[in-house]
Design a protein around this motif. Structure first.
Motif, PDB file in Angstrom:
ATOM      1  N   ASN A 174       0.824  -1.203   0.000  1.00  0.00           N
ATOM      2  CA  ASN A 174       0.000   0.000   0.000  1.00  0.00           C
ATOM      3  C   ASN A 174       0.863   1.260   0.000  1.00  0.00           C
ATOM      4  N   GLU A 175       1.950   1.217   0.759  1.00  0.00           N
ATOM      5  CA  GLU A 175       2.855   2.367   0.787  1.00  0.00           C
ATOM      6  C   GLU A 175       3.510   2.565  -0.577  1.00  0.00           C
ATOM      7  N   LEU A 176       3.942   1.455  -1.188  1.00  0.00           N
ATOM      8  CA  LEU A 176       4.522   1.537  -2.530  1.00  0.00           C
ATOM      9  C   LEU A 176       3.494   2.069  -3.517  1.00  0.00           C
ATOM     10  N   ASP A 177       2.267   1.575  -3.409  1.00  0.00           N
ATOM     11  CA  ASP A 177       1.189   1.999  -4.302  1.00  0.00           C
ATOM     12  C   ASP A 177       0.969   3.508  -4.198  1.00  0.00           C
ATOM     13  N   THR A 178       0.869   3.989  -2.976  1.00  0.00           N
ATOM     14  CA  THR A 178       0.629   5.426  -2.759  1.00  0.00           C
ATOM     15  C   THR A 178       1.806   6.264  -3.247  1.00  0.00           C
ATOM     16  N   ASN A 179       3.025   5.847  -2.870  1.00  0.00           N
ATOM     17  CA  ASN A 179       4.209   6.612  -3.264  1.00  0.00           C
ATOM     18  C   ASN A 179       4.356   6.668  -4.778  1.00  0.00           C
ATOM     19  N   CYS A 180       4.163   5.522  -5.432  1.00  0.00           N
ATOM     20  CA  CYS A 180       4.304   5.477  -6.899  1.00  0.00           C
ATOM     21  C   CYS A 180       3.254   6.344  -7.578  1.00  0.00           C
ATOM     22  N   ARG A 181       2.045   6.277  -7.051  1.00  0.00           N
ATOM     23  CA  ARG A 181       0.959   7.033  -7.678  1.00  0.00           C
ATOM     24  C   ARG A 181       1.170   8.530  -7.510  1.00  0.00           C
TER      25      ARG A 181
ATOM     26  N   ALA B 253      12.274   0.724  -0.359  1.00  0.00           N
ATOM     27  CA  ALA B 253      11.488   0.574   0.864  1.00  0.00           C
ATOM     28  C   ALA B 253      10.625  -0.685   0.801  1.00  0.00           C
ATOM     29  N   PHE B 254      10.027  -0.941  -0.350  1.00  0.00           N
ATOM     30  CA  PHE B 254       9.181  -2.127  -0.501  1.00  0.00           C
ATOM     31  C   PHE B 254      10.016  -3.401  -0.369  1.00  0.00           C
ATOM     32  N   ASN B 255      11.157  -3.440  -1.044  1.00  0.00           N
ATOM     33  CA  ASN B 255      11.991  -4.638  -1.018  1.00  0.00           C
ATOM     34  C   ASN B 255      12.568  -4.897   0.366  1.00  0.00           C
ATOM     35  N   GLU B 256      12.957  -3.824   1.050  1.00  0.00           N
ATOM     36  CA  GLU B 256      13.478  -3.990   2.418  1.00  0.00           C
ATOM     37  C   GLU B 256      12.380  -4.494   3.353  1.00  0.00           C
ATOM     38  N   GLY B 257      11.172  -3.944   3.210  1.00  0.00           N
ATOM     39  CA  GLY B 257      10.053  -4.385   4.053  1.00  0.00           C
ATOM     40  C   GLY B 257       9.700  -5.839   3.797  1.00  0.00           C
ATOM     41  N   ALA B 258       9.677  -6.218   2.523  1.00  0.00           N
ATOM     42  CA  ALA B 258       9.361  -7.608   2.179  1.00  0.00           C
ATOM     43  C   ALA B 258      10.429  -8.551   2.706  1.00  0.00           C
TER      44      ALA B 258
ATOM     45  N   ALA C 131      12.225   9.144  -6.703  1.00  0.00           N
ATOM     46  CA  ALA C 131      11.122   8.664  -5.863  1.00  0.00           C
ATOM     47  C   ALA C 131      10.790   7.211  -6.184  1.00  0.00           C
ATOM     48  N   LEU C 132      10.860   6.853  -7.455  1.00  0.00           N
ATOM     49  CA  LEU C 132      10.568   5.476  -7.856  1.00  0.00           C
ATOM     50  C   LEU C 132      11.566   4.504  -7.238  1.00  0.00           C
ATOM     51  N   VAL C 133      12.859   4.840  -7.319  1.00  0.00           N
ATOM     52  CA  VAL C 133      13.892   3.957  -6.772  1.00  0.00           C
ATOM     53  C   VAL C 133      13.759   3.843  -5.257  1.00  0.00           C
ATOM     54  N   LYS C 134      13.498   4.964  -4.589  1.00  0.00           N
ATOM     55  CA  LYS C 134      13.351   4.933  -3.133  1.00  0.00           C
ATOM     56  C   LYS C 134      12.135   4.102  -2.723  1.00  0.00           C
TER      57      LYS C 134
ATOM     58  N   THR D 269       4.058  10.270  -6.487  1.00  0.00           N
ATOM     59  CA  THR D 269       5.352  10.852  -6.870  1.00  0.00           C
ATOM     60  C   THR D 269       5.820  10.465  -8.267  1.00  0.00           C
ATOM     61  N   VAL D 270       5.175   9.456  -8.883  1.00  0.00           N
ATOM     62  CA  VAL D 270       5.627   9.003 -10.201  1.00  0.00           C
ATOM     63  C   VAL D 270       4.515   9.118 -11.246  1.00  0.00           C
ATOM     64  N   LEU D 271       3.428   8.360 -11.046  1.00  0.00           N
ATOM     65  CA  LEU D 271       2.390   8.290 -12.080  1.00  0.00           C
ATOM     66  C   LEU D 271       1.673   9.628 -12.285  1.00  0.00           C
ATOM     67  N   GLU D 272       1.298  10.285 -11.191  1.00  0.00           N
ATOM     68  CA  GLU D 272       0.570  11.550 -11.334  1.00  0.00           C
ATOM     69  C   GLU D 272       1.429  12.655 -11.949  1.00  0.00           C
ATOM     70  N   PRO D 273       2.686  12.855 -11.499  1.00  0.00           N
ATOM     71  CA  PRO D 273       3.525  13.867 -12.170  1.00  0.00           C
ATOM     72  C   PRO D 273       3.760  13.569 -13.641  1.00  0.00           C
ATOM     73  N   LEU D 274       4.029  12.309 -13.978  1.00  0.00           N
ATOM     74  CA  LEU D 274       4.224  11.954 -15.384  1.00  0.00           C
ATOM     75  C   LEU D 274       2.941  12.169 -16.173  1.00  0.00           C
ATOM     76  N   GLY D 275       1.806  11.832 -15.549  1.00  0.00           N
ATOM     77  CA  GLY D 275       0.522  12.030 -16.225  1.00  0.00           C
ATOM     78  C   GLY D 275       0.246  13.489 -16.535  1.00  0.00           C
ATOM     79  N   LYS D 276       0.610  14.370 -15.600  1.00  0.00           N
ATOM     80  CA  LYS D 276       0.418  15.810 -15.825  1.00  0.00           C
ATOM     81  C   LYS D 276       1.318  16.313 -16.953  1.00  0.00           C
ATOM     82  N   LEU D 277       2.532  15.783 -17.006  1.00  0.00           N
ATOM     83  CA  LEU D 277       3.442  16.178 -18.086  1.00  0.00           C
ATOM     84  C   LEU D 277       2.908  15.703 -19.438  1.00  0.00           C
TER      85      LEU D 277
END
Length: 273
Positions: free
Chosen positions: A113-120, A221-226, A214-217, A122-130
């Protein structure tokens, strides 16, 4: 009659322009009409097309990555439920199986869920606006092409009248005035694109670089948590007497390799900030 209020007149006028532009394009393609060449603009348009394709691809791939993680965590939960059914609650591995199921559920609820929120965010929404800016540039490119065809067609007509004057003394001045007006319109659109395209592409540094960071971070975080949650389950199974079918040395080697990959991610300069 007011022709501006007559839709039929406007439609005929638009159709005539479209036909003239098509004819101009054909004549230029076979070399019977001179074509205006602007190397500076052509280079900028090429850069824009490459930039547009790359941004759309990374947006598509980032979304695909997020969808894949979602699918993976769902599959993990199903697998954990199946594993849990293998063991009796009172058996030596029953508690470990239950822990595995709970850990996988937490992995989905917290890490994914954290990965989902962060990606959406910091990544998907900014790219979508561009990406939303690209249609405006593409429309301007189409408009420029139309205005260029208009100018080339009128310029060709003016040159022919200059070389072979008409019986009408007003024919050449009228044609030249129309040519100058068409060139002014074309130059305005052309200059705007030559100026604005570099500005758009220059957004890569302040806009896209933080998105990649943001994507790499988020991945780290997801991989470390898993890794952390599943490592605890591995130890729970080992305490319950499960050997995993392999040697202890092989397990330690695998764990060392996983930790090595995570450490490499941590050492990336963007993850150290």
């Amino acid at each position: 009659m007011d022709t501006q209020a007559n839709p039929n007149h406007n439609n005929r006028k638009g159709f005539t322009k479209a036909v003239n532009r098509a004819a101009t394009g054909v004549m230029q393609s076979i070399g019977t009409m001179e074509k205006t060449i602007d190397k500076e603009y052509e280079e900028e348009e090429k850069r824009f097309k490459v930039f547009e394709a790359k941004v759309e691809k990374i947006h598509r791939e980032a979304k695909g990555y997020l969808d894949a993680v979602r699918a993976m965590t769902v599959a993990q939960q199903r697998m954990a439920e199946t594993v849990d059914h293998f063991y009796d609650e009172g058996g030596p591995l029953g508690y470990a199986g239950l822990q595995y199921k709970q850990a996988v559920e937490k992995l989905d609820e917290e890490c994914r869920n954290e990965l989902d929120t962060n990606c959406r965010v910091t990544v998907l929404e900014p790219l979508g606006k561009l990406i939303q800016a690209f249609p405006d540039f593409n429309e301007a490119i189409k408009k420029r092409q139309k205005k260029l065809l208009d100018y080339d067609q009128l310029n060709s007509k003016s040159r022919k009248l200059a070389e072979k004057p008409s019986n009408d003394p007003q024919a050449y001045p009228t044609a030249q005035a129309a040519t100058n007006q068409a060139k002014e319109i074309y130059d305005t659109v052309n200059s705007q694109l030559v100026t604005e395209i570099p500005k758009l592409i220059d957004l890569r540094v302040p806009y896209l670089d933080p998105t990649f960071e943001a994507l790499v971070k988020s991945q780290l975080a997801f991989n470390e948590g898993a890794y952390s949650k599943l490592s605890e389950i591995q130890r729970a199974f080992e305490k319950a007497g499960a050997t995993g079918g392999g040697s202890v040395g092989a397990g330690d080697e695998l764990e060392g390799r996983v930790e090595g990959v995570l450490q490499q991610m941590r050492e990336l300069s963007i993850c150290g900030k």
